[in-house]
Motif scaffolding. Sequence first.
Motif, PDB file in Angstrom:
ATOM      1  N   GLU A  32     -90.185  64.849  -8.077  1.00  0.00           N
ATOM      2  CA  GLU A  32     -90.320  63.450  -8.494  1.00  0.00           C
ATOM      3  C   GLU A  32     -91.162  63.322  -9.758  1.00  0.00           C
ATOM      4  O   GLU A  32     -90.918  62.458 -10.599  1.00  0.00           O
ATOM      5  N   GLU A  33     -92.143  64.194  -9.890  1.00  0.00           N
ATOM      6  CA  GLU A  33     -93.048  64.150 -11.037  1.00  0.00           C
ATOM      7  C   GLU A  33     -92.560  65.002 -12.212  1.00  0.00           C
ATOM      8  O   GLU A  33     -93.285  65.178 -13.192  1.00  0.00           O
ATOM      9  N   ASP A  34     -91.340  65.519 -12.105  1.00  0.00           N
ATOM     10  CA  ASP A  34     -90.753  66.342 -13.180  1.00  0.00           C
ATOM     11  C   ASP A  34     -91.622  67.539 -13.545  1.00  0.00           C
ATOM     12  O   ASP A  34     -91.798  67.863 -14.721  1.00  0.00           O
ATOM     13  N   CYS A  38     -90.127  73.816 -13.851  1.00  0.00           N
ATOM     14  CA  CYS A  38     -89.177  74.476 -12.938  1.00  0.00           C
ATOM     15  C   CYS A  38     -89.765  75.700 -12.242  1.00  0.00           C
ATOM     16  O   CYS A  38     -89.591  75.885 -11.036  1.00  0.00           O
TER      17      CYS A  38
END
Length: 94
Positions: free
Chosen positions: A32-34, A37
Amino acid sequence: MTTPGYVADKDQLGKRLRRIEGQVRGIEKMVEEDRYCIDVLTQISAIQSGLKAVALSLLDQHLAHCVVHAAREGGEEEARKLTEVSEAIARLVK
């Protein structure tokens, strides 16, 4: 039905599973908070390791308790438990 072999470690398994559950919620928040990866993938790897540890603990308890009990009884129950544990191992190593 007999008592599960893991009953003595039930509290410890519960704690481990709740920790894993928290890690899954943490990954959801990271997405959700980006977040980066690789950080998300690192957390996924940690969860997989945690689940594998729980699975191996349950398998160990099953062998030590249920399979040993069935082996003492012999007959069809022994064969059934050995097939059951063999299939469980096959699922774990996939």
